[in-house]
Design a protein around this motif. Structure first.
Motif, PDB file in Angstrom:
ATOM      1  N   LEU A  81       0.793   8.307  -0.554  1.00 60.40           N
ATOM      2  CA  LEU A  81       0.014   8.563   0.390  1.00 60.40           C
ATOM      3  C   LEU A  81       1.279   8.411   0.993  1.00 60.40           C
ATOM      4  CD1 LEU A  81      -2.537   6.227   0.223  1.00 60.40           C
ATOM      5  CD2 LEU A  81      -3.205   8.099  -0.198  1.00 60.40           C
ATOM      6  N   PRO A  82       1.544   9.776   1.973  1.00 63.99           N
ATOM      7  CA  PRO A  82       2.902   9.307   3.212  1.00 63.99           C
ATOM      8  C   PRO A  82       2.841   7.989   4.077  1.00 63.99           C
ATOM      9  CG  PRO A  82       0.606  11.431   4.054  1.00 63.99           C
ATOM     10  CD  PRO A  82       0.339  10.422   2.487  1.00 63.99           C
ATOM     11  N   PHE A  89       0.697   7.015   6.352  1.00 62.50           N
ATOM     12  CA  PHE A  89      -1.022   6.749   6.277  1.00 62.50           C
ATOM     13  C   PHE A  89      -1.784   5.515   6.551  1.00 62.50           C
ATOM     14  CE2 PHE A  89      -4.473   6.317   3.564  1.00 62.50           C
ATOM     15  CZ  PHE A  89      -5.744   7.812   4.103  1.00 62.50           C
ATOM     16  N   VAL A 106      -0.891  15.486   6.649  1.00 63.12           N
ATOM     17  CA  VAL A 106      -0.259  16.095   5.817  1.00 63.12           C
ATOM     18  C   VAL A 106       1.479  16.946   5.297  1.00 63.12           C
ATOM     19  CG1 VAL A 106      -0.251  16.602   2.883  1.00 63.12           C
ATOM     20  CG2 VAL A 106      -2.260  15.664   4.533  1.00 63.12           C
ATOM     21  N   SER A 161       0.156  10.612  -7.414  1.00 56.98           N
ATOM     22  CA  SER A 161       0.361  10.762  -5.726  1.00 56.98           C
ATOM     23  C   SER A 161      -0.694  12.116  -5.360  1.00 56.98           C
ATOM     24  CB  SER A 161       1.901  11.969  -5.644  1.00 56.98           C
ATOM     25  OG  SER A 161       1.734  12.027  -4.087  1.00 56.98           O
ATOM     26  N   PHE A 220      -1.090  12.557  -2.693  1.00 57.65           N
ATOM     27  CA  PHE A 220      -0.257  13.045  -1.455  1.00 57.65           C
ATOM     28  C   PHE A 220       0.563  14.388  -1.865  1.00 57.65           C
ATOM     29  CE2 PHE A 220       4.075  12.410   1.308  1.00 57.65           C
ATOM     30  CZ  PHE A 220       4.012  13.761   1.723  1.00 57.65           C
ATOM     31  N   PHE A 243      -6.633  16.039   2.895  1.00 54.54           N
ATOM     32  CA  PHE A 243      -5.949  15.664   1.041  1.00 54.54           C
ATOM     33  C   PHE A 243      -7.134  16.448   0.398  1.00 54.54           C
ATOM     34  CE2 PHE A 243      -4.283  12.577   3.235  1.00 54.54           C
ATOM     35  CZ  PHE A 243      -3.090  12.100   2.402  1.00 54.54           C
TER      36      PHE A 243
END
Length: 362
Positions: free
Chosen positions: A138-139, A142, A163, A183, A185, A249
């Motif tokens: 995830l970023p 996040f 994102v 991922s 992300f 997402f």
């Protein structure tokens, strides 16, 4: 250690890559054993709603159950499939490549911000779909952003522009193509890159290139109503949860579908011949990387691939804050399985293990 695909996109599997499907078993015409196994799986799920839908050589058996009433028959409701949505996004990439609109080797940063210098510039679309981009799950920001809605809609607080911005400023943890690391992300970024490169929103791409050609009319990319969508529940199996909002997402988890639509999707993977997506469906069955001790874990562009006594088994699971899913198929037996339940994953949860064992032991 893993490697990125040697070419941006794999060709169809060689004829001897997988054994031919066995003919239907004599007992399948009166599938009492199948019914019993599915009924046991539904009971083991211990969820407000559970559906185990199995197809063998196109002949379907669906078993439903649960301890709460539903306004619509369970097998007609749409269920959130969470991360199993990635199989739709991966197939979309395959489709666009087969159509000649992409190669898979394009820089994702180049698609999203042409001419801009970014440390993620070496990450290709193929790296994103194979989880070899070097990006984290995830970023970096996040959790901070999602924390106020952590138990309700954490992804909904992280929209598409965030994102993309997080990707363009990210510093990959590893050289792209050198390691496998799952991922959300990365696949989310892939969806935005495909949209930017084609000039078409991800939802429209999936609808036009996957859902319509395969006749998936019971599949949606946005929440519906309680009359059309199954209601998720918390770990206690009693507390309702809101319909999943994937925020930015979408490509990693937005799909919701009926059990029969999911069987149609899986049956197309089992027998691609004659479908409008034949080339892409064959491509996503080709192994592209191996990882783990002794390279025991094998992956295609979209599926986890494990060995069985008769041949490879392909599968992907998923979860949201109130639902779980398992999708899988076995070419050697001509079997597809879509399993769904409306209870959030909890410690010792039997759902995924039960579905996996059902397909592996078919």
């Amino acid at each position: 250690m893993t490697g990125a695909p040697r070419t941006p996109w794999p060709e169809a599997a060689p004829p001897d890559e997988e054994p031919e499907a066995a003919p239907p078993a004599a007992g399948f015409a009166a599938p009492y054993d199948v019914e019993e196994r599915l009924a046991a799986a539904v009971e083991a799920a211990d969820a407000p709603d559970a559906v185990f839908a199995l197809s063998r050589h196109g002949r379907r058996v669906v078993r439903c159950g649960g301890h709460l009433a539903t306004p619509t028959a369970r097998e007609d409701l749409r269920y959130e499939i969470g991360s199993a949505s990635k199989t739709f996004t991966g197939l979309l990439l395959a489709r666009l490549i087969r159509l000649g609109r992409l190669t898979g080797g394009e820089s994702a940063a180049g698609c999203l911000a042409p001419g801009r210098s970014a440390r993620t510039g070496a990450i290709s679309l193929a790296h994103l779909v194979t989880h070899t981009s070097g990006l984290p799950a995830l970023p970096a920001d996040f959790v901070v952003r999602a924390l106020p809605a952590w138990h309700t809609q954490p992804y909904g607080r992280y929209p598409a522009d965030r994102v993309v911005a997080a990707f363009l400023r990210a510093r990959p943890r590893r050289r792209p193509g050198s390691r496998w690391h799952y991922s959300n992300f990365g696949v989310a970024v892939l969806g935005h890159a495909l949209a930017a490169k084609t000039g078409t929103p991800w939802e429209d791409l999936v609808t036009e290139q996957i859902l319509h050609p395969l006749g998936l009319h019971g599949t949606a990319l946005r929440p519906g109503t309680p009359a059309t969508d199954a209601v998720g529940h918390g770990k206690d199996g009693r507390t309702p949860t809101p319909g999943f909002d994937p925020g930015g997402f979408q490509a990693a988890g937005a799909v919701r579908a009926t059990p029969h639509d999911l069987l149609t999707f899986l049956e197309a993977h089992l027998d691609p011949a004659g479908t409008p997506l034949e080339g892409a469906l064959r491509a996503v069955r080709v192994p592209v990387l191996r990882r783990g001790l002794g390279h025991r874990h094998t992956h295609t562009l979209t599926w986890f691939r494990h060995p069985t006594d008769g041949g490879p088994m392909y599968f992907h699971s998923g979860a949201t804050l109130g639902q779980q899913s398992f999708l899988g198929f076995r070419p050697d037996t001509g079997t597809a399985l879509a399993a769904l339940c409306t209870r959030r994953f909890r410690a010792g949860d039997p759902f995924i293990a039960t579905a996996y064992a059902l397909l592996a032991g078919d």
